[in-house]
Design an enzyme around this catalytic site. Structure first.
Site, PDB file in Angstrom:
ATOM      1  CG  ASP A 169      42.748  30.315  43.202  1.00  0.00           C
ATOM      2  OD1 ASP A 169      43.505  31.277  42.974  1.00  0.00           O
ATOM      3  OD2 ASP A 169      41.510  30.393  43.114  1.00  0.00           O
ATOM      4  CG  HIS A 200      42.056  32.896  40.327  1.00  0.00           C
ATOM      5  ND1 HIS A 200      41.270  32.870  41.459  1.00  0.00           N
ATOM      6  CD2 HIS A 200      41.745  34.044  39.678  1.00  0.00           C
ATOM      7  CE1 HIS A 200      40.523  33.948  41.498  1.00  0.00           C
ATOM      8  NE2 HIS A 200      40.789  34.684  40.423  1.00  0.00           N
TER       9      HIS A 200
END
Length: 231
Positions: A169, A200
């Site tokens: 992420d 993400h």
């Protein structure tokens, strides 16, 4: 297709929410918590999909204090700039209060009397806070951001919490992920899954980081979790 309803905020004023009624007329209640793009086409589509699965779904407009009716996408630089401006000006504490008012509103329409919540990105953070600060029965957090300062609240979780964490992420660095995993490791009310190689928003259909296999796995886990907690 759903309809718009109005909810009264706990500190006064009203805000809109998108309501999708369960196929068959009634079902357990579910609050969907927006990303940084507002209650846009994707959020409404998600609501309609969960309604087709038998949930009564509501999506509150959490940007109403800044700008009501935000409906932008992740498809242009201008929309991204506006989304980040809204994110930076967002009051998370007020947002949780508005989610709590939404939970109160929709609980009376739940066929089981129970309410769950699902949030993505900004909504993933708010899902965590909702689990810790409200009487929600279950919450699901997809790649929640900016959780470091709130991890101590995990001891206040009253219902159940499911966490989906993207290992790569861009908005949650490895050190933050380690803090999250460490803080929640021994909490019996929390179930946490890490998706290796995913960035993400890996579960956002049409997004640049969408990974179909991981998204399907996360969504299957979410549905199983909701069936075991609020159905």
């Amino acid at each position: 297709m759903g309809s718009m309803v109005q909810i009264t905020a706990r500190d006064g004023g009203t805000f809109d929410a998108y309501l999708a009624t369960a196929q068959g007329g009634s079902g357990p209640a579910l609050v969907l918590i927006q990303e940084i793009f507002g209650v846009n086409h994707l959020m409404r589509y998600q609501a309609d999909c969960f309604a087709a699965k038998g949930f009564t779904v509501i999506v509150p407009d959490l940007f109403w204090r800044q700008e009501p009716g935000v409906m932008i996408t992740d498809q242009s630089e201008a929309d991204w700039q506006k989304a980040f401006q809204l994110f930076q000006g967002f009051d998370a504490d007020k947002g949780v209060d508005d989610i709590a008012a939404t939970v109160d509103y929709i609980r009376g329409q739940s066929s089981t009397g129970k309410v769950g919540a699902i949030g993505w990105c900004l909504g993933g953070r708010l899902a965590f806070l909702t689990a810790a600060r409200t009487n929600i029965d279950a919450a699901v957090s997809y790649y929640g951001v900016a959780l470091d300062d709130n991890l101590g609240e995990a001891t206040s979780i009253g219902g159940k919490l499911l966490m989906h964490v993207a290992a790569k992420d861009d908005f949650v660095p490895p050190e933050s992920q380690e803090k999250i995993k460490s803080a929640l490791a021994d909490n019996p009310k929390v179930e946490l899954h890490v998706y290796e190689g995913c960035n993400h928003a890996f579960a956002r259909p049409g997004g640049a980081n969408f990974v179909q296999d991981a998204a399907l796995k996360a969504d299957d886990r979410t549905l199983t979790f909701l069936k075991s907690t609020i159905a």
